[in-house]
Design a protein around this motif. Structure first.
Motif, PDB file in Angstrom:
ATOM      1  N   GLN A 147      39.145 -15.536 -12.939  1.00 55.67           N
ATOM      2  CA  GLN A 147      38.558 -16.846 -13.183  1.00 55.67           C
ATOM      3  C   GLN A 147      37.338 -17.024 -12.298  1.00 55.67           C
ATOM      4  OE1 GLN A 147      41.645 -19.732 -12.491  1.00 55.67           O
ATOM      5  NE2 GLN A 147      42.664 -19.265 -14.401  1.00 55.67           N
ATOM      6  N   PHE A 148      36.392 -17.799 -12.785  1.00 54.23           N
ATOM      7  CA  PHE A 148      35.222 -18.125 -11.991  1.00 54.23           C
ATOM      8  C   PHE A 148      34.747 -19.514 -12.382  1.00 54.23           C
ATOM      9  CE2 PHE A 148      33.933 -15.617 -15.635  1.00 54.23           C
ATOM     10  CZ  PHE A 148      32.907 -16.354 -16.197  1.00 54.23           C
ATOM     11  N   THR A 149      33.967 -20.109 -11.497  1.00 58.00           N
ATOM     12  CA  THR A 149      33.463 -21.455 -11.750  1.00 58.00           C
ATOM     13  C   THR A 149      31.963 -21.407 -12.006  1.00 58.00           C
ATOM     14  OG1 THR A 149      33.164 -21.838  -9.393  1.00 58.00           O
ATOM     15  CG2 THR A 149      35.213 -22.608 -10.361  1.00 58.00           C
ATOM     16  N   ILE A 171      29.877 -27.465  -2.170  1.00 61.60           N
ATOM     17  CA  ILE A 171      30.710 -26.629  -3.039  1.00 61.60           C
ATOM     18  C   ILE A 171      30.902 -25.283  -2.349  1.00 61.60           C
ATOM     19  CG2 ILE A 171      30.828 -25.453  -5.266  1.00 61.60           C
ATOM     20  CD1 ILE A 171      29.077 -27.797  -6.356  1.00 61.60           C
ATOM     21  N   VAL A 172      32.135 -24.969  -1.984  1.00 57.27           N
ATOM     22  CA  VAL A 172      32.369 -23.754  -1.200  1.00 57.27           C
ATOM     23  C   VAL A 172      32.803 -22.561  -2.045  1.00 57.27           C
ATOM     24  CG1 VAL A 172      32.847 -24.951   0.952  1.00 57.27           C
ATOM     25  CG2 VAL A 172      34.709 -24.520  -0.645  1.00 57.27           C
ATOM     26  N   ASN A 173      33.285 -22.785  -3.240  1.00 59.16           N
ATOM     27  CA  ASN A 173      33.762 -21.674  -4.056  1.00 59.16           C
ATOM     28  C   ASN A 173      33.006 -21.554  -5.374  1.00 59.16           C
ATOM     29  OD1 ASN A 173      35.804 -20.780  -2.285  1.00 59.16           O
ATOM     30  ND2 ASN A 173      37.072 -22.500  -2.909  1.00 59.16           N
ATOM     31  N   GLY A 174      31.753 -21.941  -5.385  1.00 59.61           N
ATOM     32  CA  GLY A 174      30.983 -21.853  -6.619  1.00 59.61           C
ATOM     33  C   GLY A 174      30.567 -20.422  -6.896  1.00 59.61           C
ATOM     34  N   ASP A 175      30.877 -19.939  -8.078  1.00 55.40           N
ATOM     35  CA  ASP A 175      30.491 -18.579  -8.436  1.00 55.40           C
ATOM     36  C   ASP A 175      29.090 -18.526  -9.033  1.00 55.40           C
ATOM     37  OD1 ASP A 175      32.960 -17.141  -7.788  1.00 55.40           O
ATOM     38  OD2 ASP A 175      33.835 -18.372  -9.367  1.00 55.40           O
ATOM     39  N   ILE A 176      28.820 -19.416  -9.990  1.00 51.69           N
ATOM     40  CA  ILE A 176      27.547 -19.375 -10.703  1.00 51.69           C
ATOM     41  C   ILE A 176      26.941 -20.775 -10.757  1.00 51.69           C
ATOM     42  CG2 ILE A 176      26.412 -18.894 -12.909  1.00 51.69           C
ATOM     43  CD1 ILE A 176      28.734 -16.928 -13.485  1.00 51.69           C
ATOM     44  N   PRO A 225      25.136 -22.367  -1.805  1.00 48.50           N
ATOM     45  CA  PRO A 225      26.255 -21.438  -1.592  1.00 48.50           C
ATOM     46  C   PRO A 225      26.921 -20.936  -2.875  1.00 48.50           C
ATOM     47  CG  PRO A 225      27.027 -23.674  -1.318  1.00 48.50           C
ATOM     48  CD  PRO A 225      25.538 -23.758  -1.581  1.00 48.50           C
ATOM     49  N   PHE A 226      26.148 -20.331  -3.748  1.00 45.79           N
ATOM     50  CA  PHE A 226      26.694 -19.766  -4.982  1.00 45.79           C
ATOM     51  C   PHE A 226      26.475 -18.261  -4.960  1.00 45.79           C
ATOM     52  CE2 PHE A 226      25.880 -24.142  -5.937  1.00 45.79           C
ATOM     53  CZ  PHE A 226      26.936 -24.511  -6.752  1.00 45.79           C
TER      54      PHE A 226
END
Length: 89
Positions: A4-6, A27-32, A64-65
């Motif tokens: 999974q990704f965000t 946003i600390v876990n943003g992928d894209i 932070p992506f």
């Protein structure tokens, strides 16, 4: 379980990108991050405002992506040379 990704999508910031800094930086876990166009007000004005494109690029790079995608909108058309447009057709 599938990977999974965000994905976060923004658009139409029209040179007001810095107003989103606090919200997007948290946003600390943003992928894209996808910016779906119109980061300028018709490009030419943006280009002549003392490093506007450089400022946008530095701002985008500081977020932070893991990945950042930028799509030019109709307001960025003036940033593309006519030769570039001919190659795309």
């Amino acid at each position: 379980m599938k990977n999974q990704f965000t994905i976060y999508c923004i658009s139409d910031t029209h040179q007001r990108h810095r107003e989103l800094t606090e919200k997007l930086s948290s946003i600390v876990n943003g992928d894209i991050l996808l910016h779906a166009g119109d980061f300028t007000n018709y490009g030419g004005t943006f280009r002549s405002q003392g490093g506007g494109i450089d400022d946008f690029n530095m701002w985008l790079g500081s977020l932070p992506f893991k990945h950042k995608l930028l799509i030019f909108g109709n307001h960025e058309r003036v940033l593309i040379d006519d030769d570039d447009l001919e190659r795309v057709k």
